[in-house]
Design an enzyme around this catalytic site. Sequence first.
Site, PDB file in Angstrom:
ATOM      1  CB  ALA A   1      -0.932  -0.015   1.213  1.00  0.00           C
ATOM      2  CE1 TYR A   2       5.786   5.391   2.038  1.00  0.00           C
ATOM      3  CE2 TYR A   2       7.278   3.644   2.708  1.00  0.00           C
ATOM      4  CZ  TYR A   2       7.034   4.970   2.459  1.00  0.00           C
ATOM      5  OH  TYR A   2       8.033   5.891   2.653  1.00  0.00           O
ATOM      6  N   GLY A   3       3.962   1.551  -1.145  1.00  0.00           N
ATOM      7  CA  GLY A   3       4.577   1.681  -2.459  1.00  0.00           C
ATOM      8  C   GLY A   3       3.595   2.166  -3.507  1.00  0.00           C
TER       9      GLY A   3
ATOM     10  CB  VAL B   1       0.775   5.956  -1.340  1.00  0.00           C
ATOM     11  CG1 VAL B   1       0.918   7.442  -1.081  1.00  0.00           C
ATOM     12  CG2 VAL B   1      -0.554   5.454  -0.787  1.00  0.00           C
ATOM     13  CE  LYS B   2       6.122   8.085   0.211  1.00  0.00           C
ATOM     14  NZ  LYS B   2       6.224   9.534   0.508  1.00  0.00           N
TER      15      LYS B   2
END
Length: 253
Positions: free
Chosen positions: A155-157, A159-160
């Site tokens: 999920a973090y990746g 977003v980025k």
Amino acid sequence: MAQLLDKVALITGAGQGVGQGIAFAMAEAGVSVVVTGRTLEKLEKTVAEIERRGGRALALTCDVKSADDLAAAVETTVGSFGSLDILVNNAQEVPLGKLEDVDDDAFLAGFISGPLASHRLMKLARPHMLARGGGVIFNFVSSAMIRWDMATFGAYGAVKAATQVLTRAAAAEWGRDGIRVLNIAPHAESPGLKWWIENNPDEAQAFFKTIPLGRIGRLQEDIGQAVVALCAPEMGYLTGATIPLDGGQAYFA
């Protein structure tokens, strides 16, 4: 950096960490700085330190998930200092954990505070940069986008990665207007990284071994001053790129 003496910067998430380091470096280069964040006390400490060093700064509370707050931040910046030349989209919430553990609220908060907030601020800043003949926008990405093992970083990746694409699009669409747009992918001594180190000591130890320079970046000296250097006219042919300020750890092909 005499070329930056008449410039104005808006920096989100500048009450601590990377945003604060960039604010200090900008102010020391002569840039008038508006620092935003959710906690006024932290922002006021940042401003007090900038003023102690002889710089000009203004503290402004702002939740990047609020479209109204973002519009007010740009309006206040221009109203207080007369222009907006540099935008640093630093603040955002990041959804961490295995995919089955990241709920909808956390996932949406990442996108609203990340690429959506950056998109909103870029559009708000553009007319003021056009009036000045150009400007520089910095968005923040991460080597988490290209990890060899994406477990717990999905999920973090995501977003980025969305932010990286927005940067490329803005650079392509606004280049003829003199507006440069860059991604910064830092490793720095931020509160977020310190938390991760404390909660993942074994993974952190292995992670440090992959950094060729052997250390984490200093907030002002390594990250902030590099961002300032990228604003200089000498860097005026660079746009749309992802700049890894990470000691050589990641490889962005």
